[in-house]
Design an enzyme around this catalytic site. Structure first.
Site, short mmCIF file in Angstrom:
data_model
loop_
_atom_site.label_atom_id
_atom_site.label_comp_id
_atom_site.label_asym_id
_atom_site.label_seq_id
_atom_site.Cartn_x
_atom_site.Cartn_y
_atom_site.Cartn_z
N GLN A 142 44.69 38.46 43.04
CA GLN A 142 44.22 38.78 41.69
C GLN A 142 45.20 39.67 40.93
O GLN A 142 45.70 40.66 41.47
CB GLN A 142 42.88 39.52 41.78
CG GLN A 142 42.36 39.96 40.43
CD GLN A 142 40.88 40.30 40.46
OE1 GLN A 142 40.50 41.40 40.85
NE2 GLN A 142 40.05 39.36 40.08
N HIS A 162 45.26 42.05 37.62
CA HIS A 162 44.39 42.71 36.65
C HIS A 162 45.06 42.63 35.28
O HIS A 162 46.26 42.91 35.17
CB HIS A 162 44.15 44.17 37.05
CG HIS A 162 43.01 44.80 36.33
ND1 HIS A 162 43.04 45.07 34.99
CD2 HIS A 162 41.79 45.20 36.77
CE1 HIS A 162 41.88 45.61 34.63
NE2 HIS A 162 41.10 45.70 35.69
#
Ligand SMILES: Cc1cc2nc3c(=O)[nH]c(=O)nc-3n(C[C@H](O)[C@H](O)[C@H](O)COP(=O)(O)OP(=O)(O)OC[C@H]3O[C@@H](n4cnc5c(N)ncnc54)[C@H](O)[C@@H]3O)c2cc1C
Length: 557
Positions: free
Chosen positions: A226, A228
């Site tokens: 992931q 951000h």
């Protein structure tokens, strides 16, 4: 040799919660941690923890949002269990003494977060992780257990078909020691430092994931990383999603609220993969600010709200970017933030190795699937930390005594001695930085075969160079050059599993966006990747995704 029923490696939220459950089950428990427990990365969490506690919200909506957020790769049985446990878990943490922010009527305040149908993120200003970590540390401090503080796990010993304990490096004495345990719980947290541009602390090096991999544990879904959307431009310090949850907006260099093109319904509060790709695309297509970034604007929220709800964000922006969010926009770009993959476990934290358990960011249950929703990770550490602690305690109650031998620490000691005795060789720091550069530039938000293949070659070349790594610092106490070498070796293994998984997955799903395979391919890829160690590199196999009630649909925000 030290012996315990249950040894928990890691003293963040997952590790402490696992240890508490095992202590409450009556077992002799120890925690081993390379950091003081309160310095664990859990303490850096800002935005909050999810639970469907409001009257207008429901557990079912939380489940649905999580399934959708995962791009249908999350196991739905696990997600159902997880979301049902959310309310009781947050209330328990409140009873342990966590001071959450409150609304005007005194109830727990909630803020909106990306990909969530309702505002369900409970928070303590923008220091939620620290508030939870302190409360849990005080709670566990009332119990009796052994703490090995500033010890590094180096290997997990698996023999006779089960885990026998661990080998660890004592930073103070400079020695490698075996610690026998019937159950070992790995809760060593993130591996974000595989990348250079990351919101993760320098200590987030994935050691436990790598040790489990070398010991034969199957790693699940490592290709899903992931990013951000909002990290401060140069330092990559996180600007919490809570900033957008409180009403912050993103603008490009032309002053446009560009998210209307990518997520017309929820704009800035789409899920993280969607917002990160949007920012990346704006900058790539020349609509960023000179130097390549976008703006996060909070000014319209007013000084009082900004300085009370987002106090740390103000502090970080002023100190590390030289801008005051009360009067100026914050320059941001996406940065690595979370690893969806990790040591594969079931709902009870059990791995494919008897006696070895895992929880928290080091584990992959999987509830986050291809993309984690903000606020679900703090919750995961507590929900599945507890389950892993319970399962580890149950197993330890009936398991035979560990047969770990004193001599089993020797190979690790010898390996490091060879690094220290070398007259010539490369510094671990140099290899680490080269690895981070490869991952930043070739295994980022968007991926394609040619760049991934280059990255794999580069990481394998670094692994070969690591065989001749040299520890130059001769000291036997707190030798950070030595721990740097250990961590770099771990991260090179993990970088390889991320890339090999990403090359094989010829589709785009959640955080894994392939420009050469831009569509999600449910017919072939609705399955988890499993990576196991071999001398030739990670061996891949696949496992089915668990379904309960939600049919895969196209994801629109
Ligand atoms: C800046 C930031 C903000 C975040 N904000 C949020 C948020 O608002 N909401 C949310 O849900 N999630 C958030 N996350 C994610 C979430 O905080 C983490 O996923 C979670 O806290 C990880 O907890 P953990 O217990 O698994 O690991 P950690 O808290 O990182 O603990 C790991 C432990 O393992 C130990 N350890 C590591 N390696 C070794 C070794 N070799 N030997 C011995 N011990 C070792 C460390 O000492 C440490 O005690 C955020 C993450 C970051 C980086």
């Amino acid at each position: 040799m030290e012996r315990h029923d249950v040894l928990v490696v890691g003293a963040g939220l997952a590790g402490q919660r696992a240890a508490l459950a095992a202590i409450q089950a009556g077992r002799d428990v120890a925690i081993l941690s390379k950091l003081h427990p309160l310095r664990s990365h859990s303490g850096a969490a800002q935005g909050g923890i999810n639970a469907a506690l409001g009257a207008e919200d429901s557990v079912d909506t939380h489940i649905y949002d999580t399934v959708k957020g995962s791009d249908y790769l999350g196991d739905q049985d696990a997600i159902e269990f997880f979301c049902k446990e959310a309310g009781p878990t947050v209330v328990e943490m409140e009873h342990f003494g966590t001071i959450f922010s409150r609304g005007d009527d005194g109830s727990l305040a909630r803020r909106a977060f990306g990909g969530a149908g309702f505002p369900r993120t409970i928070y303590a200003a923008d220091r939620t992780g620290l508030a939870l970590l302190q409360a849990l540390y005080e709670r566990i401090g009332t119990e009796s257990f052994t703490l090995y503080e500033e010890w590094d796990l180096t290997s997990i010993v698996v023999r006779e078909g089960r885990c026998q304990g661990v080998i660890a490096f004592n930073r103070l004495s400079g020695s490698f020691e075996p610690i026998a345990a019937k159950s070992v719980v790995i809760a060593t947290g993130p591996a974000g430092r595989v990348y250079g541009r990351t919101t993760n602390a320098h200590t987030c090096t994935g050691d436990g994931i790598a040790a489990a991999y070398r010991a034969g544990a199957a790693l699940k879904d490592m290709e899903f990383v992931q990013f951000h959307p909002t990290a401060l431009l140069e330092s990559s310090i996180l600007i919490t999603e809570g900033a957008r949850g409180e009403g912050g907006i993103l603008k490009n260099g032309k002053g446009e609220r560009f998210m209307s093109r990518y997520a017309p319904h929820v704009l800035d509060l789409a899920s993280r993969d969607v917002v990160s790709r949007a920012i990346w695309t704006e900058v790539e297509e020349g609509r960023g600010f000179p130097g390549g970034y976008v703006h996060l604007e909070l000014m319209h929220l007013g000084q009082e709200k900004i300085e009370t709800r987002l106090e740390e964000i103000c502090d970080f922006s002023r100190k590390f970017a030289g801008v005051d969010p009360v009067t100026e926009p914050i320059p941001v770009m996406p940065a690595q933030h979370y690893i969806m993959g990790g040591i594969g476990t079931n709902l009870r934290g059990e791995t494919n190795i008897k006696g070895l358990f895992a929880a928290g960011e080091a584990a992959c249950v999987s509830i986050h699937g291809a993309n984690r929703l903000g606020g679900n990770s703090l919750l995961e550490t507590l929900v599945f930390g507890k389950q892993a602690g319970i399962a580890a305690a149950e197993y330890a109650k009936v398991a035979p005594a560990s047969t770990l031998r004193e001599s089993e620490a020797e190979p690790d000691a010898a390996r490091v001695k060879a690094m220290s005795n070398r007259a010539e060789g490369e510094e671990p720091q140099r290899l680490r930085m080269e690895m981070q550069n490869v991952m930043d530039t070739q295994v980022g938000i968007y991926r394609a075969f040619s760049a991934l293949a280059n990255a794999l070659r580069a990481i394998r070349a670094l692994q070969a160079r690591f065989e001749k790594v040299r520890i130059v610092d001769p000291s036997s106490t707190f030798n950070l050059n030595l721990t740097d070498a250990l961590e770099t070796g771990h991260m090179l293994d993990l970088a390889e599993t991320i890339i090999v998984g990403a090359i094989a997955r010829t589709e785009s799903r959640g955080a894994h966006a392939r420009t050469d395979y831009p569509k999600r391919d449910d017919a072939h890829w609705m399955r988890h990747t499993l990576a196991t160690y071999s001398h030739e590199g990670p061996k891949l196999s696949y496992a089915p995704v668990a379904y309960t009630r939600w049919e895969p649909k196209e994801r629109v925000y």
